[in-house]
Design a protein around this motif. Sequence first.
Motif, PDB file in Angstrom:
ATOM      1  N   SER A 257     -24.479  89.878 -51.977  1.00 56.71           N
ATOM      2  CA  SER A 257     -25.560  90.629 -52.633  1.00 56.71           C
ATOM      3  C   SER A 257     -26.906  90.348 -52.001  1.00 56.71           C
ATOM      4  N   ASN A 258     -27.095  89.178 -51.384  1.00 57.49           N
ATOM      5  CA  ASN A 258     -28.362  88.809 -50.746  1.00 57.49           C
ATOM      6  C   ASN A 258     -28.088  88.475 -49.293  1.00 57.49           C
ATOM      7  N   PRO A 259     -28.472  89.341 -48.363  1.00 54.22           N
ATOM      8  CA  PRO A 259     -28.170  89.069 -46.950  1.00 54.22           C
ATOM      9  C   PRO A 259     -28.785  87.779 -46.455  1.00 54.22           C
ATOM     10  N   SER A 260     -29.899  87.358 -47.040  1.00 56.45           N
ATOM     11  CA  SER A 260     -30.533  86.128 -46.577  1.00 56.45           C
ATOM     12  C   SER A 260     -29.826  84.893 -47.096  1.00 56.45           C
ATOM     13  N   ASN A 261     -28.889  85.068 -48.035  1.00 52.38           N
ATOM     14  CA  ASN A 261     -28.147  83.931 -48.585  1.00 52.38           C
ATOM     15  C   ASN A 261     -26.676  84.315 -48.669  1.00 52.38           C
ATOM     16  N   PRO A 262     -25.973  84.456 -47.510  1.00 50.36           N
ATOM     17  CA  PRO A 262     -24.586  84.961 -47.517  1.00 50.36           C
ATOM     18  C   PRO A 262     -23.612  84.015 -48.189  1.00 50.36           C
ATOM     19  N   SER A 263     -23.891  82.754 -48.231  1.00 52.95           N
ATOM     20  CA  SER A 263     -22.940  81.816 -48.829  1.00 52.95           C
ATOM     21  C   SER A 263     -22.917  81.911 -50.335  1.00 52.95           C
ATOM     22  N   GLY A 264     -24.006  82.487 -50.904  1.00 55.45           N
ATOM     23  CA  GLY A 264     -24.059  82.609 -52.354  1.00 55.45           C
ATOM     24  C   GLY A 264     -24.410  81.327 -53.048  1.00 55.45           C
ATOM     25  N   ALA A 265     -24.684  80.284 -52.291  1.00 56.53           N
ATOM     26  CA  ALA A 265     -25.004  78.999 -52.904  1.00 56.53           C
ATOM     27  C   ALA A 265     -26.480  78.953 -53.254  1.00 56.53           C
ATOM     28  N   GLY A 266     -26.823  78.548 -54.464  1.00 59.27           N
ATOM     29  CA  GLY A 266     -28.207  78.392 -54.881  1.00 59.27           C
ATOM     30  C   GLY A 266     -28.837  79.721 -55.249  1.00 59.27           C
ATOM     31  N   PRO A 267     -30.032  79.681 -55.743  1.00 61.09           N
ATOM     32  CA  PRO A 267     -30.721  80.914 -56.155  1.00 61.09           C
ATOM     33  C   PRO A 267     -31.097  81.756 -54.947  1.00 61.09           C
ATOM     34  N   PRO A 268     -31.166  83.058 -55.121  1.00 56.18           N
ATOM     35  CA  PRO A 268     -31.527  83.922 -53.986  1.00 56.18           C
ATOM     36  C   PRO A 268     -32.952  83.635 -53.510  1.00 56.18           C
ATOM     37  N   LYS A 269     -33.145  83.766 -52.225  1.00 56.00           N
ATOM     38  CA  LYS A 269     -34.447  83.494 -51.620  1.00 56.00           C
ATOM     39  C   LYS A 269     -35.417  84.627 -51.937  1.00 56.00           C
ATOM     40  N   VAL A 270     -36.602  84.242 -52.369  1.00 59.31           N
ATOM     41  CA  VAL A 270     -37.620  85.232 -52.706  1.00 59.31           C
ATOM     42  C   VAL A 270     -38.364  85.626 -51.437  1.00 59.31           C
ATOM     43  N   VAL A 271     -38.401  86.913 -51.170  1.00 57.51           N
ATOM     44  CA  VAL A 271     -39.096  87.425 -49.987  1.00 57.51           C
ATOM     45  C   VAL A 271     -40.509  87.830 -50.386  1.00 57.51           C
ATOM     46  N   GLN A 272     -41.508  87.167 -49.795  1.00 59.37           N
ATOM     47  CA  GLN A 272     -42.895  87.472 -50.111  1.00 59.37           C
ATOM     48  C   GLN A 272     -43.327  88.758 -49.406  1.00 59.37           C
ATOM     49  N   PRO A 273     -44.104  89.598 -50.082  1.00 57.02           N
ATOM     50  CA  PRO A 273     -44.597  90.818 -49.422  1.00 57.02           C
ATOM     51  C   PRO A 273     -45.609  90.472 -48.341  1.00 57.02           C
ATOM     52  N   THR A 274     -45.678  91.316 -47.347  1.00 60.32           N
ATOM     53  CA  THR A 274     -46.615  91.104 -46.245  1.00 60.32           C
ATOM     54  C   THR A 274     -48.036  91.386 -46.714  1.00 60.32           C
ATOM     55  N   PRO A 275     -48.941  90.432 -46.541  1.00 60.88           N
ATOM     56  CA  PRO A 275     -50.331  90.672 -46.977  1.00 60.88           C
ATOM     57  C   PRO A 275     -50.938  91.847 -46.225  1.00 60.88           C
ATOM     58  N   GLN A 276     -51.706  92.650 -46.933  1.00 63.68           N
ATOM     59  CA  GLN A 276     -52.370  93.799 -46.341  1.00 63.68           C
ATOM     60  C   GLN A 276     -53.874  93.650 -46.505  1.00 63.68           C
ATOM     61  N   THR A 277     -54.591  94.072 -45.477  1.00 64.71           N
ATOM     62  CA  THR A 277     -56.051  94.000 -45.516  1.00 64.71           C
ATOM     63  C   THR A 277     -56.597  95.120 -46.382  1.00 64.71           C
ATOM     64  N   LEU A 278     -57.344  94.751 -47.399  1.00 61.11           N
ATOM     65  CA  LEU A 278     -57.933  95.740 -48.285  1.00 61.11           C
ATOM     66  C   LEU A 278     -59.248  96.230 -47.707  1.00 61.11           C
ATOM     67  N   PRO A 279     -59.588  97.479 -47.914  1.00 62.68           N
ATOM     68  CA  PRO A 279     -60.882  97.971 -47.415  1.00 62.68           C
ATOM     69  C   PRO A 279     -62.028  97.263 -48.097  1.00 62.68           C
ATOM     70  N   ALA A 280     -63.129  97.148 -47.375  1.00 59.57           N
ATOM     71  CA  ALA A 280     -64.304  96.470 -47.932  1.00 59.57           C
ATOM     72  C   ALA A 280     -64.794  97.205 -49.165  1.00 59.57           C
ATOM     73  N   ARG A 281     -65.085  96.443 -50.179  1.00 61.59           N
ATOM     74  CA  ARG A 281     -65.528  97.031 -51.440  1.00 61.59           C
ATOM     75  C   ARG A 281     -66.991  97.450 -51.346  1.00 61.59           C
ATOM     76  N   GLY A 282     -67.264  98.675 -51.663  1.00 60.59           N
ATOM     77  CA  GLY A 282     -68.632  99.160 -51.617  1.00 60.59           C
ATOM     78  C   GLY A 282     -69.396  98.743 -52.853  1.00 60.59           C
ATOM     79  N   SER A 283     -70.676  99.012 -52.819  1.00 55.34           N
ATOM     80  CA  SER A 283     -71.518  98.634 -53.947  1.00 55.34           C
ATOM     81  C   SER A 283     -71.519  99.689 -55.038  1.00 55.34           C
ATOM     82  N   GLY A 284     -70.767 100.787 -54.834  1.00 59.12           N
ATOM     83  CA  GLY A 284     -70.730 101.828 -55.842  1.00 59.12           C
ATOM     84  C   GLY A 284     -71.898 102.782 -55.690  1.00 59.12           C
ATOM     85  N   SER A 285     -71.873 103.810 -56.519  1.00 58.18           N
ATOM     86  CA  SER A 285     -72.916 104.830 -56.433  1.00 58.18           C
ATOM     87  C   SER A 285     -74.100 104.539 -57.336  1.00 58.18           C
ATOM     88  N   ALA A 286     -74.034 103.489 -58.130  1.00 56.91           N
ATOM     89  CA  ALA A 286     -75.092 103.193 -59.093  1.00 56.91           C
ATOM     90  C   ALA A 286     -76.029 102.115 -58.560  1.00 56.91           C
TER      91      ALA A 286
END
Length: 248
Positions: A16-45
């Motif tokens: 069920s988990n390709p990263s843990n084929p033996s099935g031993a222990g809890p499945p490995k959690v795959v962290q999402p790849t961090p993404q660069t967020l656009p710079a936050r503007g000061s708004g229109s006000a």
Amino acid sequence: KMQQPTPQRLDRAPPSNPSNPSGAGPPKVVQPTPQTLPARGSGSAILVSPRQKGNPVLACLKSVPWEYSDIPADYGLGLTTCALFLSLKYHRLHPEYIYTRIRNLQGKYNLRVLLTLVDIPNHEDALRELSKTSLVNSVTVVLAWSAAEAARYLELYKSYEHAGHAGFAAIRGQQPTGYAERLVEFVTVPRTVNKADAVALVSSFGSLRNAVNASPEQVSVVGGWGEKKVRAWCRAVEEPFRVWKARA
């Protein structure tokens, strides 16, 4: 005698988990790849400090929304632009106030505007001292003679927040590029002198130097130059650029 069926080997189900084929222990959690967020503007006000509650300028802000915010300046006009508000009447009673406010803004904004409301008759000395302070602390002094005019300056700075060079060029207006255009602009500094008068003056004397050094009698001979224009022109070219000697 009852014959049992021969057991058959079944294919093993995929893990069920390709990263843990033996099935031993809890499945490995795959962290999402961090993404660069656009710079936050000061708004229109426009961001307004709670210090400005009750300021008549707020009632005159019509074309740009504003909201209260905990900021070190009085008005936040963008990520790198702010404004301090100063009434000369208040400055006369509390002269140290604005110097403390300017000192507290050091290193926090690229453009710091000192929006000054001229609400006293004898303002020359106060403005002279504020000008010296602005030069030392890299602060831009903007003068307004009414709350509505001060509000318009705030709206203008905010509206050109993301305009870049084109926005500042629009504020400055079209500048003359050629020699003839700059010459006409210089000669028409007196309000009574128009472009046709400027061309006639320089054409009559051959150069701007000769026109500046000409006597009132010589200028009055030029076509279209009456007594009022001659007097305004001679006053403009004869008065010194610096009237008073700068104080130490």
